[in-house]
Write a protein that holds these residues in place. Structure first.
Motif, PDB file in Angstrom:
ATOM      1  N   SER A 292       3.225 -12.778  28.971  1.00 27.28           N
ATOM      2  CA  SER A 292       2.117 -12.240  28.170  1.00 27.28           C
ATOM      3  C   SER A 292       2.157 -12.811  26.751  1.00 27.28           C
ATOM      4  CB  SER A 292       2.203 -10.708  28.137  1.00 27.28           C
ATOM      5  OG  SER A 292       2.030 -10.175  29.423  1.00 27.28           O
ATOM      6  N   GLN A 293       3.364 -12.877  26.182  1.00 28.77           N
ATOM      7  CA  GLN A 293       3.513 -13.434  24.833  1.00 28.77           C
ATOM      8  C   GLN A 293       3.128 -14.913  24.808  1.00 28.77           C
ATOM      9  OE1 GLN A 293       7.415 -12.916  23.244  1.00 28.77           O
ATOM     10  NE2 GLN A 293       7.047 -14.185  21.425  1.00 28.77           N
ATOM     11  N   TRP A 294       3.578 -15.656  25.833  1.00 24.69           N
ATOM     12  CA  TRP A 294       3.248 -17.085  25.872  1.00 24.69           C
ATOM     13  C   TRP A 294       1.749 -17.312  26.066  1.00 24.69           C
ATOM     14  CZ3 TRP A 294       7.779 -17.983  29.770  1.00 24.69           C
ATOM     15  CH2 TRP A 294       8.997 -17.908  29.061  1.00 24.69           C
ATOM     16  N   SER A 295       1.133 -16.452  26.832  1.00 20.10           N
ATOM     17  CA  SER A 295      -0.313 -16.578  27.036  1.00 20.10           C
ATOM     18  C   SER A 295      -1.068 -16.338  25.742  1.00 20.10           C
ATOM     19  CB  SER A 295      -0.779 -15.580  28.101  1.00 20.10           C
ATOM     20  OG  SER A 295      -0.203 -15.873  29.356  1.00 20.10           O
ATOM     21  N   VAL A 296      -0.602 -15.373  24.943  1.00 18.76           N
ATOM     22  CA  VAL A 296      -1.254 -15.103  23.641  1.00 18.76           C
ATOM     23  C   VAL A 296      -1.102 -16.307  22.720  1.00 18.76           C
ATOM     24  CG1 VAL A 296      -1.139 -13.673  21.563  1.00 18.76           C
ATOM     25  CG2 VAL A 296      -1.021 -12.611  23.828  1.00 18.76           C
ATOM     26  N   GLU A 297       0.117 -16.885  22.648  1.00 15.70           N
ATOM     27  CA  GLU A 297       0.343 -18.049  21.785  1.00 15.70           C
ATOM     28  C   GLU A 297      -0.500 -19.240  22.243  1.00 15.70           C
ATOM     29  OE1 GLU A 297       4.474 -18.868  21.699  1.00 15.70           O
ATOM     30  OE2 GLU A 297       5.054 -16.905  20.890  1.00 15.70           O
ATOM     31  N   CYS A 298      -0.566 -19.446  23.552  1.00 13.49           N
ATOM     32  CA  CYS A 298      -1.365 -20.554  24.082  1.00 13.49           C
ATOM     33  C   CYS A 298      -2.848 -20.357  23.766  1.00 13.49           C
ATOM     34  CB  CYS A 298      -1.139 -20.659  25.586  1.00 13.49           C
ATOM     35  SG  CYS A 298      -1.936 -22.083  26.330  1.00 13.49           S
ATOM     36  N   SER A 299      -3.324 -19.117  23.854  1.00 11.36           N
ATOM     37  CA  SER A 299      -4.726 -18.831  23.544  1.00 11.36           C
ATOM     38  C   SER A 299      -5.032 -19.099  22.075  1.00 11.36           C
ATOM     39  CB  SER A 299      -5.047 -17.371  23.896  1.00 11.36           C
ATOM     40  OG  SER A 299      -4.897 -17.142  25.281  1.00 11.36           O
ATOM     41  N   ALA A 300      -4.072 -18.762  21.186  1.00 11.82           N
ATOM     42  CA  ALA A 300      -4.282 -18.995  19.754  1.00 11.82           C
ATOM     43  C   ALA A 300      -4.373 -20.502  19.468  1.00 11.82           C
ATOM     44  CB  ALA A 300      -3.140 -18.364  18.963  1.00 11.82           C
ATOM     45  N   GLU A 353      -0.974 -31.976  14.264  1.00 10.66           N
ATOM     46  CA  GLU A 353       0.478 -32.097  14.320  1.00 10.66           C
ATOM     47  C   GLU A 353       1.150 -30.721  14.473  1.00 10.66           C
ATOM     48  OE1 GLU A 353       1.599 -34.200  10.853  1.00 10.66           O
ATOM     49  OE2 GLU A 353       0.821 -36.159  11.557  1.00 10.66           O
ATOM     50  N   LYS A 354       0.643 -29.747  13.702  1.00  9.17           N
ATOM     51  CA  LYS A 354       1.213 -28.386  13.796  1.00  9.17           C
ATOM     52  C   LYS A 354       1.001 -27.812  15.206  1.00  9.17           C
ATOM     53  CE  LYS A 354       0.560 -27.212   8.913  1.00  9.17           C
ATOM     54  NZ  LYS A 354      -0.111 -26.286   7.976  1.00  9.17           N
ATOM     55  N   HIS A 355      -0.227 -27.971  15.725  1.00 12.00           N
ATOM     56  CA  HIS A 355      -0.514 -27.429  17.062  1.00 12.00           C
ATOM     57  C   HIS A 355       0.307 -28.122  18.139  1.00 12.00           C
ATOM     58  CE1 HIS A 355      -3.445 -24.862  15.387  1.00 12.00           C
ATOM     59  NE2 HIS A 355      -4.433 -25.763  15.248  1.00 12.00           N
ATOM     60  N   GLU A 356       0.548 -29.420  17.958  1.00 12.35           N
ATOM     61  CA  GLU A 356       1.348 -30.142  18.941  1.00 12.35           C
ATOM     62  C   GLU A 356       2.792 -29.655  18.937  1.00 12.35           C
ATOM     63  OE1 GLU A 356       2.322 -32.683  22.000  1.00 12.35           O
ATOM     64  OE2 GLU A 356       0.377 -31.975  21.244  1.00 12.35           O
ATOM     65  N   VAL A 357       3.319 -29.368  17.728  1.00 12.33           N
ATOM     66  CA  VAL A 357       4.670 -28.815  17.631  1.00 12.33           C
ATOM     67  C   VAL A 357       4.746 -27.458  18.341  1.00 12.33           C
ATOM     68  CG1 VAL A 357       6.441 -27.928  16.065  1.00 12.33           C
ATOM     69  CG2 VAL A 357       5.245 -30.062  15.517  1.00 12.33           C
ATOM     70  N   SER A 358       3.739 -26.612  18.081  1.00 12.95           N
ATOM     71  CA  SER A 358       3.709 -25.289  18.722  1.00 12.95           C
ATOM     72  C   SER A 358       3.583 -25.422  20.234  1.00 12.95           C
ATOM     73  CB  SER A 358       2.542 -24.458  18.175  1.00 12.95           C
ATOM     74  OG  SER A 358       2.682 -24.265  16.789  1.00 12.95           O
ATOM     75  N   ARG A 359       2.760 -26.370  20.694  1.00 13.84           N
ATOM     76  CA  ARG A 359       2.563 -26.565  22.120  1.00 13.84           C
ATOM     77  C   ARG A 359       3.857 -27.022  22.808  1.00 13.84           C
ATOM     78  NH1 ARG A 359       1.457 -30.212  25.981  1.00 13.84           N
ATOM     79  NH2 ARG A 359       1.815 -31.947  24.551  1.00 13.84           N
TER      80      ARG A 359
END
Length: 412
Positions: A292-300, A353-359
């Protein structure tokens, strides 16, 4: 005792007249009724004729079919009718004894094999073994198979009836007749010691020169040897009974241990099942929280990238509109457009770049939590469970199952 007396009284009542049996007769289905009652009852049924069979005399047999008042089993009375039904002498004797106030159960002997202090009334008597058996001892020590299949078993009540009648006949016979020689018809009066046989006066000629004694003294002289063997037989019989009792105790112990061990296995199974269910629920809850947490982060991340894509699409359309405009308009707007576009491209690249790091970080978390089968192993001791934990890595939970341990990897 009152309930036993009431039940015994009910067993002696005819189910037709609801009175105590009078001259009871027995149907083939083993149910008994008063002769007068079954005769009156049979009057309700018609006579039937049998079909003529090949080789018969040409006459049709006429007989009467009735249904048992209790079990409805069909019974053919034959030509004699109710008069041909066999009397139930045993039941008649019990009724007579009960009516006279004699307690029938008090005469029934105890089981010959039960332990002292735990005597049970016998239900059967083996005429071959000469032993009384209760229900348990009969099933264990005298199964009706193999060589014991030929033995004759009678009920305790039947034994008492036979013992009474045979005893009376034996006493009457002894009081009225004296043993006599079959060859000469004379009563026995002498005992030939070399031949070891009783003889009459007519046999004396054939035993001339033999040492003879009168029968009473010869009987007294031979009794010690028979008595000695009888005592030895009784001793061996007692040892046999003791061995049978030991086997019976062993059999009961086997049954008790089987019951206890079965209960232990069921208890251990329920405990193991409960532990596995707890592990399952714990694992599912953990998976639900993590994913659930990973799904929220991926959605953001997706929403941010979606907004940047929309902004880039708007800039591309503006660039294409600028290129398609008149030269004067193009020159007037190109400077500001170039400066604005450079700033926007710089900001978009930084966000990408930030989103790629988070991904990448989120992807690493998902890939690290791979689904692997949990290990369930039975070990003898806790130390073996700890050795297993060191060998496979990860948390091991030892669960006690009877004398062993159920080691489950993954239960926290």
């Amino acid at each position: 005792m009152a309930e036993s007396m009431q039940k015994r009284d009910d067993d002696l009542i005819c189910s037709i007249c609801m009175e105590t049996f009078r001259k009871p007769v027995m149907l083939p289905c083993q149910h008994s009724f008063c002769r007068e009652c079954i005769d009156s009852y049979a009057g309700k049924f018609k006579h039937v004729k049998t079909n003529e069979s090949p080789g018969s005399t040409g006459y049709e047999d006429v007989h009467q079919l009735i249904a048992c008042p209790l079990c409805r089993a069909s019974t053919s009375l034959g030509k004699e009718g109710v008069a041909g039904l066999p009397p139930n002498f045993h039941l008649a004797e019990i009724v007579e004894r009960f009516s006279s106030g004699v307690n029938v159960e008090d005469d029934i002997p105890y089981c010959s094999l039960c332990e002292e202090g735990n005597h049970v009334r016998a239900v059967k008597f083996c005429t071959n073994c000469g032993v009384f058996y209760c229900g348990d001892c009969l099933a264990i020590c005298h199964p009706m198979r193999g060589p014991l299949k030929r033995h004759q078993l009678i009920s305790s009540q039947e034994y008492l009836s036979q013992e009474t009648s045979q005893g009376q006949v034996s006493r009457d016979h002894q009081s009225t007749q004296q043993p006599s020689c079959a060859r000469h018809g004379q009563p026995f009066g002498l005992y030939c010691e070399p031949c070891r046989m009783v003889i009459c006066m007519g046999c004396v000629v054939e035993h001339q020169g033999h040492a003879m004694r009168d029968i009473p003294s010869a009987a007294e002289n031979n009794k010690p040897a028979v008595l000695s063997r009888t005592n030895e037989l009784e001793k061996v019989f007692g040892e046999t009974k003791e061995s049978l009792s030991g086997v019976l105790r062993l059999h009961r112990k086997i049954q008790e241990n089987q019951k206890l061990h079965t209960q232990e296995v069921e208890k251990a199974y329920r405990a193991a099942l409960g532990a596995l269910q707890a592990w399952r629920q714990h694992s599912l809850d953990g998976l639900k929280t993590s994913y659930s947490q990973w799904s929220v982060e991926c959605s953001a991340i997706f929403k941010h990238l979606q907004l940047q894509a929309q902004e880039m699409e708007r800039i591309v359309r503006a660039s294409k509109d600028l290129l398609a405009s008149m030269d004067v308009e193009f020159l007037q707007g190109s400077t500001d457009f170039t400066k604005t576009t450079d700033d926007q491209l710089k900001g978009v690249r930084s966000e990408l770049e930030k989103h790629e790091v988070s991904r990448q970080k989120l992807l690493a978390s998902v890939q690290h939590d791979q689904v692997v089968p949990r290990q369930v192993t039975v070990k003898e001791t806790v130390q073996e469970c700890q050795d297993l934990e060191a060998a496979v890595g990860g948390q091991i939970s030892p669960l006690r199952v009877t004398s062993k341990f159920l080691c489950i990897k993954g239960i926290q």
